[in-house]
Design a protein around this motif. Structure first.
Motif, PDB file in Angstrom:
ATOM      1  N   ALA A  11       0.777  -1.326  -0.091  1.00  0.00           N
ATOM      2  CA  ALA A  11       0.014   0.088  -0.040  1.00  0.00           C
ATOM      3  C   ALA A  11       0.935   1.216  -0.080  1.00  0.00           C
ATOM      4  N   LEU A  12       2.172   1.020   0.380  1.00  0.00           N
ATOM      5  CA  LEU A  12       2.980   2.351   0.416  1.00  0.00           C
ATOM      6  C   LEU A  12       3.863   2.273  -0.900  1.00  0.00           C
ATOM      7  N   GLU A  13       4.058   1.400  -1.551  1.00  0.00           N
ATOM      8  CA  GLU A  13       4.937   1.346  -2.510  1.00  0.00           C
ATOM      9  C   GLU A  13       4.665   2.732  -3.629  1.00  0.00           C
ATOM     10  N   GLY A  14       5.771   3.208  -3.897  1.00  0.00           N
ATOM     11  CA  GLY A  14       5.921   4.621  -4.427  1.00  0.00           C
ATOM     12  C   GLY A  14       5.374   5.704  -4.066  1.00  0.00           C
ATOM     13  N   LEU A  15       5.127   5.959  -2.624  1.00  0.00           N
ATOM     14  CA  LEU A  15       4.553   6.923  -2.124  1.00  0.00           C
ATOM     15  C   LEU A  15       5.715   7.450  -0.834  1.00  0.00           C
ATOM     16  N   THR A  16       6.462   6.813  -0.806  1.00  0.00           N
ATOM     17  CA  THR A  16       7.684   7.425   0.392  1.00  0.00           C
ATOM     18  C   THR A  16       8.767   7.656  -0.282  1.00  0.00           C
ATOM     19  N   ILE A  37       3.029   2.203  10.187  1.00  0.00           N
ATOM     20  CA  ILE A  37       4.324   2.696  11.050  1.00  0.00           C
ATOM     21  C   ILE A  37       5.255   1.801  10.772  1.00  0.00           C
ATOM     22  N   ALA A  38       5.106   0.512  11.028  1.00  0.00           N
ATOM     23  CA  ALA A  38       6.073  -0.581  10.873  1.00  0.00           C
ATOM     24  C   ALA A  38       6.702  -0.498   9.406  1.00  0.00           C
ATOM     25  N   ALA A  39       5.569  -0.542   8.521  1.00  0.00           N
ATOM     26  CA  ALA A  39       6.059  -0.613   7.234  1.00  0.00           C
ATOM     27  C   ALA A  39       6.923   0.650   6.751  1.00  0.00           C
ATOM     28  N   LEU A  40       6.587   1.939   7.211  1.00  0.00           N
ATOM     29  CA  LEU A  40       7.595   2.869   7.010  1.00  0.00           C
ATOM     30  C   LEU A  40       9.057   2.817   7.521  1.00  0.00           C
ATOM     31  N   ASN A 176      -7.618  10.941  13.341  1.00  0.00           N
ATOM     32  CA  ASN A 176      -7.731  10.221  12.019  1.00  0.00           C
ATOM     33  C   ASN A 176      -8.649  10.637  11.064  1.00  0.00           C
ATOM     34  N   PRO A 177      -9.719  11.173  11.538  1.00  0.00           N
ATOM     35  CA  PRO A 177     -10.639  11.575  10.231  1.00  0.00           C
ATOM     36  C   PRO A 177      -9.959  12.680   9.517  1.00  0.00           C
ATOM     37  N   MET A 178      -9.621  13.555  10.219  1.00  0.00           N
ATOM     38  CA  MET A 178      -9.163  15.043   9.588  1.00  0.00           C
ATOM     39  C   MET A 178      -7.776  14.582   9.065  1.00  0.00           C
ATOM     40  N   MET A 179      -7.062  13.935   9.469  1.00  0.00           N
ATOM     41  CA  MET A 179      -5.788  13.571   8.609  1.00  0.00           C
ATOM     42  C   MET A 179      -6.067  13.085   7.473  1.00  0.00           C
ATOM     43  N   ALA A 180      -7.282  12.176   7.343  1.00  0.00           N
ATOM     44  CA  ALA A 180      -7.620  11.576   5.889  1.00  0.00           C
ATOM     45  C   ALA A 180      -7.445  12.677   4.918  1.00  0.00           C
ATOM     46  N   THR A 181      -8.140  13.940   5.349  1.00  0.00           N
ATOM     47  CA  THR A 181      -8.567  14.958   4.242  1.00  0.00           C
ATOM     48  C   THR A 181      -7.326  15.740   4.080  1.00  0.00           C
ATOM     49  N   ALA A 182      -6.243  15.708   4.908  1.00  0.00           N
ATOM     50  CA  ALA A 182      -5.105  16.810   4.667  1.00  0.00           C
ATOM     51  C   ALA A 182      -3.967  16.053   4.049  1.00  0.00           C
ATOM     52  N   GLY A 183      -3.842  14.832   3.661  1.00  0.00           N
ATOM     53  CA  GLY A 183      -2.832  14.271   2.986  1.00  0.00           C
ATOM     54  C   GLY A 183      -2.939  14.337   1.372  1.00  0.00           C
ATOM     55  N   LYS A 184      -1.869  14.446   0.742  1.00  0.00           N
ATOM     56  CA  LYS A 184      -1.786  14.308  -0.681  1.00  0.00           C
ATOM     57  C   LYS A 184      -2.027  13.084  -1.136  1.00  0.00           C
ATOM     58  N   MET A 185      -1.571  12.221  -0.286  1.00  0.00           N
ATOM     59  CA  MET A 185      -2.164  10.682  -0.562  1.00  0.00           C
ATOM     60  C   MET A 185      -2.484  10.250   0.711  1.00  0.00           C
ATOM     61  N   THR A 186      -3.608   9.524   0.916  1.00  0.00           N
ATOM     62  CA  THR A 186      -4.043   8.737   2.073  1.00  0.00           C
ATOM     63  C   THR A 186      -4.157   7.339   2.046  1.00  0.00           C
ATOM     64  N   VAL A 187      -3.335   6.762   2.933  1.00  0.00           N
ATOM     65  CA  VAL A 187      -3.592   5.163   3.229  1.00  0.00           C
ATOM     66  C   VAL A 187      -3.966   4.769   4.395  1.00  0.00           C
ATOM     67  N   ASP A 212      -7.251   6.937  -0.856  1.00  0.00           N
ATOM     68  CA  ASP A 212      -6.244   6.428  -2.079  1.00  0.00           C
ATOM     69  C   ASP A 212      -6.075   4.867  -1.991  1.00  0.00           C
ATOM     70  N   ARG A 213      -5.576   4.413  -1.080  1.00  0.00           N
ATOM     71  CA  ARG A 213      -5.473   3.041  -0.664  1.00  0.00           C
ATOM     72  C   ARG A 213      -5.909   2.477   0.670  1.00  0.00           C
TER      73      ARG A 213
END
Length: 234
Positions: A11-16, A37-40, A176-187, A212-213
């Motif tokens: 889900a994070l591929e190509g986004l970091t 977090i662990a995937a990051l 969580n809900p507000m952060m979902a709106t404030a990311g250029k990409m939201t996973v 997005d994902r």
């Protein structure tokens, strides 16, 4: 667009990328996107600016990214029980931008709504206001705060459908809900994915347009045990 992915890594591929800004949802240890977090951490991405209420605890949640020195700056409201967070900050190894908790929440909401800045009375006359514009309205002073956006928002929800409509439970609705709106990409990591159309529209907290994902995460009942051990050894 296909939104469902098999796990956090894919889900994070190509986004970091190094130096990116990440919003990480949750409150304390509740409703945190632990799989993401662990995937990051495992991705090795570094120089992160992380926007989150706090930074987990030592060895769990965002505390993992502090231990691996992948975070360069925190924008948060609470150091909490994370001794490594405190140590890095006091040693000058970590930049820290403190915000009153309500101000942090509003900065994120404003960023998601496309509002570049707003005025609040919170923090006037304190260190919080240093270097910021202060104006007077109706005889009272207000400090200007800017909206926050991120390259990536990582979010934890309870349930989603294939279109990405989200339902949160209890304290997971903090940030969580507000952060979902404030990311250029939201996973988003969720506990359940249900068929589209089975969630009552009145029960949707975050519409799928912001997502997005998503993937179904694996959640272990270890947070409470870890916290108890830390308190016993403190």
């Amino acid at each position: 667009m296909r939104k469902i992915f098999p796990d956090a890594k894919t889900a994070l591929e190509g986004l970091t990328f190094d130096g990116m800004t990440v919003m990480s949802g949750g409150f304390g240890l509740c409703g945190i996107p632990e799989n993401l977090i662990a995937a990051l951490r495992d991705s090795g991405v570094k120089g992160l600016t992380v926007i989150s209420n706090n930074a987990g605890v030592d060895g769990f949640g965002l505390g993992q990214l502090l231990e691996t020195r992948q975070i360069a700056k925190m924008i948060s409201s609470y150091v909490g029980e994370n001794k490594e967070f405190e140590r890095q900050y006091l040693a000058g190894e970590l930049q820290l931008e403190f915000n009153p908790q309500g101000t942090l929440a509003e900065r994120i909401r404003a960023g998601g709504a496309g509002i570049p800045a707003f005025f609040t009375a919170t923090g006037v006359g304190t260190l919080v206001a240093e270097g910021k514009e202060v104006r007077e309205f109706d005889g009272r002073k207000y400090v200007m705060e800017t909206g926050l956006v991120a390259d990536l928002s990582i979010v934890k929800a309870w349930k989603a459908d294939a279109a990405g409509n989200l339902v949160f439970r209890k304290t997971a609705r903090n940030f969580n809900p507000m952060m979902a709106t404030a990311g250029k990409m939201t996973v988003v990591e969720v506990e359940h994915i249900v068929p589209t159309g089975t969630i009552d529209p009145d029960h949707i907290h975050t519409p799928g347009i912001y997502v997005d994902r998503l993937f179904v995460g694996t959640f272990e009942k270890r947070i409470e045990q870890r916290t108890v051990r830390q308190r016993e050894t403190a």
